[in-house]
Design an enzyme around this catalytic site. Structure first.
Site, short mmCIF file in Angstrom:
data_model
loop_
_atom_site.label_atom_id
_atom_site.label_comp_id
_atom_site.label_asym_id
_atom_site.label_seq_id
_atom_site.Cartn_x
_atom_site.Cartn_y
_atom_site.Cartn_z
N ARG A 24 -41.10 55.48 -61.59
CA ARG A 24 -41.95 56.26 -62.51
C ARG A 24 -41.99 55.63 -63.89
O ARG A 24 -42.93 55.83 -64.64
CB ARG A 24 -41.39 57.69 -62.64
N TYR A 30 -27.15 67.91 -52.38
CA TYR A 30 -27.27 66.44 -52.35
C TYR A 30 -26.77 65.93 -51.00
O TYR A 30 -27.42 65.09 -50.36
CB TYR A 30 -26.47 65.81 -53.51
P1 NDP Z 1 -30.30 55.10 -60.33
O1 NDP Z 1 -30.39 56.42 -61.01
O2 NDP Z 1 -29.80 53.93 -61.11
O3 NDP Z 1 -31.72 54.71 -59.69
C1 NDP Z 1 -32.54 55.68 -59.08
C2 NDP Z 1 -33.91 55.08 -58.86
O4 NDP Z 1 -34.72 56.04 -58.15
C3 NDP Z 1 -34.62 54.75 -60.15
O5 NDP Z 1 -35.27 53.52 -60.05
C4 NDP Z 1 -35.65 55.88 -60.30
O6 NDP Z 1 -36.82 55.39 -60.92
C5 NDP Z 1 -35.95 56.21 -58.83
N1 NDP Z 1 -36.43 57.57 -58.71
C6 NDP Z 1 -35.72 58.72 -58.93
N2 NDP Z 1 -36.52 59.78 -58.80
C7 NDP Z 1 -37.75 59.31 -58.48
C8 NDP Z 1 -39.00 59.92 -58.24
N3 NDP Z 1 -39.17 61.26 -58.30
N4 NDP Z 1 -40.08 59.13 -57.94
C9 NDP Z 1 -39.93 57.79 -57.88
N5 NDP Z 1 -38.77 57.15 -58.11
C10 NDP Z 1 -37.70 57.91 -58.41
O7 NDP Z 1 -29.37 55.34 -59.04
P2 NDP Z 1 -28.88 54.38 -57.85
O8 NDP Z 1 -29.42 53.01 -57.99
O9 NDP Z 1 -27.43 54.56 -57.74
O10 NDP Z 1 -29.57 55.14 -56.63
C11 NDP Z 1 -30.37 54.50 -55.66
C12 NDP Z 1 -30.13 55.17 -54.31
O11 NDP Z 1 -28.77 54.98 -53.93
C13 NDP Z 1 -30.37 56.68 -54.32
O12 NDP Z 1 -31.03 57.03 -53.11
C14 NDP Z 1 -28.96 57.25 -54.34
O13 NDP Z 1 -28.90 58.53 -53.76
C15 NDP Z 1 -28.23 56.22 -53.52
N6 NDP Z 1 -26.78 56.18 -53.67
C16 NDP Z 1 -26.21 55.96 -54.91
C17 NDP Z 1 -24.84 55.93 -55.02
C18 NDP Z 1 -24.14 55.77 -56.32
O14 NDP Z 1 -22.93 56.06 -56.39
N7 NDP Z 1 -24.80 55.30 -57.37
C19 NDP Z 1 -23.98 56.05 -53.83
C20 NDP Z 1 -24.70 56.29 -52.61
C21 NDP Z 1 -26.04 56.32 -52.54
P3 NDP Z 1 -37.68 56.14 -62.04
O15 NDP Z 1 -36.73 57.05 -62.78
O16 NDP Z 1 -38.26 55.05 -62.88
O17 NDP Z 1 -38.70 56.88 -61.25
C1 8X3 Z 2 -23.59 58.93 -54.30
C2 8X3 Z 2 -22.15 58.92 -53.96
O1 8X3 Z 2 -20.07 60.38 -53.71
O2 8X3 Z 2 -21.55 60.84 -55.59
O3 8X3 Z 2 -24.38 59.15 -53.18
O4 8X3 Z 2 -22.17 61.45 -53.36
S1 8X3 Z 2 -21.47 60.49 -54.17
#
Ligand code: NDP
Ligand code: 8X3
Length: 250
Positions: free
Chosen positions: A34, A151
């Site tokens: 976004r 979540y």
């Molecule tokens: P970030 O918050 O750094 O990145 C999230 C990304 O998702 C951003 O690029 C954001 O872009 C995009 N996003 C969020 N909401 C929307 C929306 N409504 N429309 C379009 N894009 C969206 O987090 P992570 O890189 O950590 O997360 C990436 C994935 O990894 C997620 O699915 C998360 O659940 C998963 N994950 C993360 C973990 C962690 O510990 N960090 C562990 C396990 C899984 P923008 O805001 O520009 O739209």
């Molecule tokens: C992100 C990892 O442990 O916060 O998906 O759910 S945790």
């Protein structure tokens, strides 16, 4: 590598690190998110390494999703790899105290958004009987932890959809994989705690958390196996983590 990848959530964290690694390896990129400025910065930077196009849309908005994907120029419409990565946690509260708007956000983004994007892209894969979908799940899709309720439910849904996609797309020769990380130091906790960066920092303090680049490396490994090899499900923790809730912090 003469392939085109479509990455959702490319403006930050895991998606951004994956875009950077793919660009270094000459994978052509369709980058989504976004935040327009971040998309523009990425296009400028990674455009020096590979062909890049950006699409700004909210995955919750199905009209935006379909119109953005249908607007892809012909030379970008042949998508080989879809990385379903966009997603976040919103809040960390008990089921009795949870905020309904947070629940809507998590289910709309992490589950329905992933479905909309997949629905728009899968026909491009089934028609050529080839393609690769990598779904970014979470340890929250394998376990349920206190206050993680919705979540965790959203990521359990991603886990189920990953399996469902692999089953339904099997006859189309399409590879489907999920990667389920534990704690990765990204903007994830800033979003979960609604901009409380001090609180977010505590999630990653006292141990070596995974970095976005660690997950990008794994995604790149998964997508570069020979076509007859499908790594279907991977859980990745920092060494200090043993379960969703057991963390060896100093
Ligand atoms: P970030 O918050 O750094 O990145 C999230 C990304 O998702 C951003 O690029 C954001 O872009 C995009 N996003 C969020 N909401 C929307 C929306 N409504 N429309 C379009 N894009 C969206 O987090 P992570 O890189 O950590 O997360 C990436 C994935 O990894 C997620 O699915 C998360 O659940 C998963 N994950 C993360 C973990 C962690 O510990 N960090 C562990 C396990 C899984 P923008 O805001 O520009 O739209
Ligand atoms: C992100 C990892 O442990 O916060 O998906 O759910 S945790």
């Amino acid at each position: 590598m003469n392939q085109t990848a479509f990455i959702t959530g490319a403006t930050s964290g895991i998606g951004k690190a994956t875009a950077e690694l793919f660009a270094e390896n000459q994978i052509r990129l369709i980058l989504c998110g976004r935040r327009k400025e971040r998309l523009e910065e990425l296009q400028k930077k990674l455009g020096k390494l590979t062909d890049v196009i950006t699409l700004q849309f909210d995955v919750r908005n199905k009209e935006e999703v379909f119109s953005a994907i249908n607007s892809l120029p012909k030379n970008f419409s042949d998508i080989d790899i879809l990385i379903n990565n966009a997603g976040n946690a919103h809040g960390l509260s008990s089921i009795q105290d949870g905020d309904i708007d947070d629940w809507d956000a998590m289910l709309d983004i992490n589950v329905k958004g992933l479905l909309y994007v997949s629905k728009a892209i899968i026909p491009k894969m089934t028609e050529k009987n080839r393609g690769f979908i990598v779904n970014i799940g979470s340890i929250a899709g394998k376990e349920v932890y206190p206050n993680g309720n919705v979540y965790c439910a959203s990521k359990h849904a991603v886990n189920a959809l990953n399996k469902a996609m692999r089953i339904d797309l099997n006859k189309h020769n399409i590879r489907v994989s999920a990667i389920h990380p534990g704690a990765v130091e990204t903007e994830f906790s800033d979003v979960r705690f609604k901009g409380d960066t001090e609180k977010a920092k505590t999630v990653y303090s006292g141990y070596n958390a995974l970095q976005a680049e660690d997950i990008a490396d794994i995604i790149y490994f998964v997508i570069t196996r020979p076509y007859h090899v499908n790594i279907e499900d991977l859980v990745v923790y920092p060494t200090a983590q043993a379960t969703a809730t057991i963390m060896n912090k100093s």
